[in-house]
Design a protein around this motif. Sequence first.
Motif, PDB file in Angstrom:
ATOM      1  N   CYS A  84       0.834  -1.206   0.000  1.00 13.79           N
ATOM      2  CA  CYS A  84       0.000   0.000   0.000  1.00 13.79           C
ATOM      3  C   CYS A  84       0.873   1.263   0.000  1.00 13.79           C
ATOM      4  N   PRO A  85       0.713   2.097  -0.987  1.00 16.80           N
ATOM      5  CA  PRO A  85       1.517   3.317  -1.040  1.00 16.80           C
ATOM      6  C   PRO A  85       1.073   4.366  -0.022  1.00 16.80           C
ATOM      7  N   LEU A  86      -0.082   4.171   0.584  1.00  9.35           N
ATOM      8  CA  LEU A  86      -0.616   5.147   1.541  1.00  9.35           C
ATOM      9  C   LEU A  86      -0.315   4.804   3.004  1.00  9.35           C
ATOM     10  N   ILE A  87       0.331   3.689   3.255  1.00  8.76           N
ATOM     11  CA  ILE A  87       0.446   3.160   4.607  1.00  8.76           C
ATOM     12  C   ILE A  87       1.017   4.160   5.612  1.00  8.76           C
ATOM     13  N   LEU A  88       1.905   5.017   5.196  1.00 10.85           N
ATOM     14  CA  LEU A  88       2.520   5.969   6.129  1.00 10.85           C
ATOM     15  C   LEU A  88       1.659   7.206   6.367  1.00 10.85           C
ATOM     16  N   SER A  89       0.671   7.451   5.521  1.00  7.52           N
ATOM     17  CA  SER A  89      -0.125   8.669   5.672  1.00  7.52           C
ATOM     18  C   SER A  89      -1.618   8.430   5.857  1.00  7.52           C
ATOM     19  N   CYS A  90      -2.076   7.206   5.724  1.00  2.94           N
ATOM     20  CA  CYS A  90      -3.505   6.893   5.763  1.00  2.94           C
ATOM     21  C   CYS A  90      -3.938   6.469   7.168  1.00  2.94           C
ATOM     22  N   GLU A  91      -5.086   6.930   7.575  1.00  2.26           N
ATOM     23  CA  GLU A  91      -5.638   6.569   8.891  1.00  2.26           C
ATOM     24  C   GLU A  91      -6.660   5.433   8.797  1.00  2.26           C
ATOM     25  N   TYR A  92      -6.874   4.929   7.600  1.00  5.09           N
ATOM     26  CA  TYR A  92      -7.883   3.893   7.370  1.00  5.09           C
ATOM     27  C   TYR A  92      -7.647   2.672   8.254  1.00  5.09           C
TER      28      TYR A  92
END
Length: 155
Positions: free
Chosen positions: A100-108
């Motif tokens: 996941c490219p969002l893992i460091l910025s996503c709160e999901y």
Amino acid sequence: MRLTQATNYSIRVLLYCAVNPDRPSRVADIAATFDMSETHLFKILKVLVDHKFIETIRGRHGGLKLGRPADEIKLGDVIAATEESFQMAECFSEEGRKDCPLILSCEYNRVLREALGAFFAVLDRYTVADIAKDRSMLRGALGIDDLLHPALASA
């Protein structure tokens, strides 16, 4: 999220035993009641026995009974034991986090973990005894014959 059929049947087996505490419940009777094969039921029972939710009694008058009092068996514990995974999204797994490219910025992921925690918090407030309160109605629905055990008819 959807619970598996095995979890559903596990809760049913525990209910069956909870409303039939004065004698061992027979595997054949439980399987017939829930229209399932005894082979399938044995697979479900293995998990319940391994986690000490159910105890087996050998012999001619043997069968199944709850492994501990119904008011000590939390629904959350049963569901945690019978479900294989609670990975609600790819990012719950190590491999999914890598992809996941969002893992460091996503709160999901955090939100879903919080939701899962709330799910179990509710389930942990209830026991098998709580969902087996109306014993006489459940015994009738399950086809457990009170005529053989008159003392149970008043329960």
